[in-house]
Enzyme design. Structure first.
Site, PDB file in Angstrom:
ATOM      1  N   THR A  49     -18.765 -43.188  43.873  1.00 25.69           N
ATOM      2  CA  THR A  49     -18.118 -41.930  43.536  1.00 25.69           C
ATOM      3  C   THR A  49     -16.769 -42.235  42.895  1.00 25.69           C
ATOM      4  O   THR A  49     -16.431 -43.395  42.661  1.00 25.69           O
ATOM      5  CB  THR A  49     -17.909 -41.060  44.785  1.00 25.69           C
ATOM      6  OG1 THR A  49     -16.852 -41.621  45.592  1.00 25.69           O
ATOM      7  CG2 THR A  49     -19.178 -40.989  45.625  1.00 25.69           C
ATOM      8  N   CYS A  50     -15.984 -41.176  42.647  1.00 32.14           N
ATOM      9  CA  CYS A  50     -14.695 -41.394  42.002  1.00 32.14           C
ATOM     10  C   CYS A  50     -13.704 -42.114  42.911  1.00 32.14           C
ATOM     11  O   CYS A  50     -12.695 -42.638  42.423  1.00 32.14           O
ATOM     12  CB  CYS A  50     -14.100 -40.072  41.528  1.00 32.14           C
ATOM     13  SG  CYS A  50     -13.812 -38.892  42.855  1.00 32.14           S
ATOM     14  N   GLU A 114     -14.133 -32.189  52.122  1.00 31.00           N
ATOM     15  CA  GLU A 114     -14.782 -31.739  50.887  1.00 31.00           C
ATOM     16  C   GLU A 114     -16.288 -31.963  50.979  1.00 31.00           C
ATOM     17  O   GLU A 114     -16.750 -32.922  51.580  1.00 31.00           O
ATOM     18  CB  GLU A 114     -14.171 -32.465  49.673  1.00 31.00           C
ATOM     19  CG  GLU A 114     -14.309 -33.982  49.684  1.00 31.00           C
ATOM     20  CD  GLU A 114     -15.529 -34.469  48.936  1.00 31.00           C
ATOM     21  OE1 GLU A 114     -16.188 -33.650  48.288  1.00 31.00           O
ATOM     22  OE2 GLU A 114     -15.814 -35.674  49.022  1.00 31.00           O
ATOM     23  N   GLN A 116     -18.544 -32.086  48.307  1.00 31.44           N
ATOM     24  CA  GLN A 116     -19.239 -32.662  47.151  1.00 31.44           C
ATOM     25  C   GLN A 116     -19.914 -33.984  47.480  1.00 31.44           C
ATOM     26  O   GLN A 116     -20.888 -34.372  46.832  1.00 31.44           O
ATOM     27  CB  GLN A 116     -18.241 -32.881  46.007  1.00 31.44           C
ATOM     28  CG  GLN A 116     -17.826 -31.613  45.301  1.00 31.44           C
ATOM     29  CD  GLN A 116     -16.725 -31.895  44.295  1.00 31.44           C
ATOM     30  OE1 GLN A 116     -15.556 -31.829  44.621  1.00 31.44           O
ATOM     31  NE2 GLN A 116     -17.109 -32.218  43.086  1.00 31.44           N
ATOM     32  N   GLY A 194     -21.139 -32.706  33.568  1.00 32.41           N
ATOM     33  CA  GLY A 194     -21.784 -33.175  34.792  1.00 32.41           C
ATOM     34  C   GLY A 194     -21.438 -32.293  35.975  1.00 32.41           C
ATOM     35  O   GLY A 194     -20.874 -31.200  35.821  1.00 32.41           O
ATOM     36  N   SER A 195     -21.744 -32.771  37.191  1.00 31.19           N
ATOM     37  CA  SER A 195     -21.557 -31.944  38.384  1.00 31.19           C
ATOM     38  C   SER A 195     -20.091 -31.600  38.616  1.00 31.19           C
ATOM     39  O   SER A 195     -19.749 -30.455  38.927  1.00 31.19           O
ATOM     40  CB  SER A 195     -22.127 -32.672  39.607  1.00 31.19           C
ATOM     41  OG  SER A 195     -21.513 -33.943  39.780  1.00 31.19           O
TER      42      SER A 195
END
Length: 456
Positions: A49-50, A114, A116, A194-195
């Site tokens: 992920t980021c 979060e 996500q 994107g998402s």
């Protein structure tokens, strides 16, 4: 075999290292293939992920597994093993399960709570399944992690503590003002479809921007996103990525989150956009909708590696919030009281998952034992047929049923008890004891554990 995770996140590494260690989507499949191709691992999944890159594997050797997974992460990133190693963390068996469940609940996120991350865990499992590197353990682990995360969000108020990175980033740009008040009446540019970009577009639309432009390499995807955002006085349209520089001077707020490996917006691009803005309205910033003051161009970079040149921080007329500044801001964010409840859920779920996995290890041995008992009954009935050939079908069936009941009753208590004991810590040894006591063929037990291999 045992679960092992090796990785790094915003908690263990600076953003500069995370950025270089991030894995492009197109290389994750090859990484998984190499992971299961290595001797210590039989299953693998990667969560990227980021703000984290983690490699999960089912290994039969701890030290060899750590060395192999670490080397693979270094090989597929832009960080050498020697530089990467100090930032890596290692979790094993129950600690690895606890880590993933905590991640799924948002406890380990940059913005606590979060949601996500659940979609990202689902994607990680899907990639492993597509690559055929997810076996029983990875499927059970990641599917249970998704259930635990959903349970945490439904049974506690963790949502009150957490928010998306998009919302958190916009709050930082708003500088203490309500996001809806700050963006109302502004023009926004979203780069990517994107998402994360879709979420950014949705948040901005709901907050009250008047114009929203989606720029993306695949124009059709941008058009689909824009089509779902019309209404309430909002004008939404899509443009191809190469037209993005022409749209930038007109944007008050720009959010970028693409999978590009290089910069999407350089300092030169931003300087040109600022010059165009100055030429069109004589100012170096956008005017607040209330007309009270001028504001800088607001930029939110949620990509890893970054989309927007970090040099933008030094440009007059620009306000940039990126992953690095979000990490600093989130360190001071308050924790919700419900976090303790979520931690309790995680602890309970880890214990239950461990017990289920340990109990599952005894099942092939129990199945093999019952199969052996059935073979013994069949052999003895065949022997009885030779001694008493005059038995009619009804008599033979009654004798067969009686013998089977006797065997079942003799095996019932020990097999039920051994399954219970196997679910406790250290219970794996009961399977070995059962195999030894009944002299079970290891290959028969292995065939029960791996039916696919038996059919080959």
């Amino acid at each position: 075999m045992s679960l092992l995770v090796v990785g790094l996140s915003h908690r263990s590494a600076p953003v500069s290292v995370l950025e270089r260690a991030s894995l492009a989507p197109e290389v994750r499949g090859k990484l998984l293939q190499d992971a299961v191709g290595a001797e210590p691992a039989s299953e693998a999944a990667v969560l990227s992920t980021c703000n984290r890159t983690e490699l999960y594997a089912d290994v039969d050797k701890f030290h060899a597994g750590v060395a192999e997974l670490s080397s693979l992460l270094a090989r597929y990133s832009d960080v050498g093993l020697e530089e990467l190693t100090p930032y890596l963390y290692v979790h094993y068996e129950d600690r690895a399960v606890h880590h993933l469940f905590s991640v799924a609940c948002g406890l380990d996120s940059m913005v606590v709570g979060e949601g996500q991350i659940l979609g990202q865990i689902k994607d990680a499992l899907a990639v492993a399944q597509d690559q055929h590197t997810a076996g029983r353990l990875m499927n059970d682990l990641f599917q249970q992690a998704l259930r635990v995360g959903k349970r945490a969000h439904s049974e506690t108020g963790i949502d009150r503590a957490g928010q998306s990175l998009v919302t958190f980033g916009l709050e930082q740009l708003a500088g203490g003002r309500p996001v809806a008040e700050w963006v109302r009446g502004r023009r926004a540019l979203v780069i990517g479809a994107g998402s994360m970009s879709s979420l950014a577009a949705t948040v901005l639309a709901r907050a009250g921007v008047t114009e929203l432009v989606i720029a993306n390499r695949t124009l059709e995807r941008a058009r689909r996103l824009a089509a779902g955002l019309h209404g309430g006085g909002l004008t939404a349209r899509a443009v191809p990525a190469h037209e993005m520089p022409a749209e930038l001077p007109h944007a008050d707020v720009a959010v970028s989150c693409t999978g590009a490996t290089g910069l999407v917006l350089t300092a030169g691009d931003l300087s040109a956009a600022l010059a165009a803005r100055a030429g069109s309205d004589g100012s170096r910033g956008s005017r607040d909708p209330s007309g009270s003051r001028e504001e800088p161009m607001a930029l939110l970079d949620l990509a890893m590696p970054r989309d927007i040149d970090a040099a933008a921080h030094r440009l007059e007329g620009v306000r940039l919030v990126d992953i690095e500044s979000l990490a600093e801001a989130s360190a001071d964010a308050p924790m919700a009281a419900d976090v303790d409840k979520v931690r309790g859920i995680v602890a309970d779920e880890v214990a239950a998952f461990g017990a289920a996995q340990r109990a599952a290890t005894i099942t092939p041995t129990v199945v093999a034992l019952r199969a052996m008992a059935a073979d013994v009954v069949s052999a003895e009935m065949a022997r009885l047929d030779g001694r008493l050939p005059g038995l009619d079908a009804k008599q033979r069936a009654e004798i067969t049923q009686t013998v089977r009941r006797v065997v079942d009753k003799l095996l019932h208590a020990p097999t039920v008890r051994v399954k219970q004991l196997a679910g406790e810590p250290g219970g794996a040894g009961y399977a070995d004891a059962l195999r030894e006591l009944f002299d079970l063929d290891p290959q028969t037990v292995a065939a029960v554990s791996n039916p696919e291999q038996e059919r080959q």
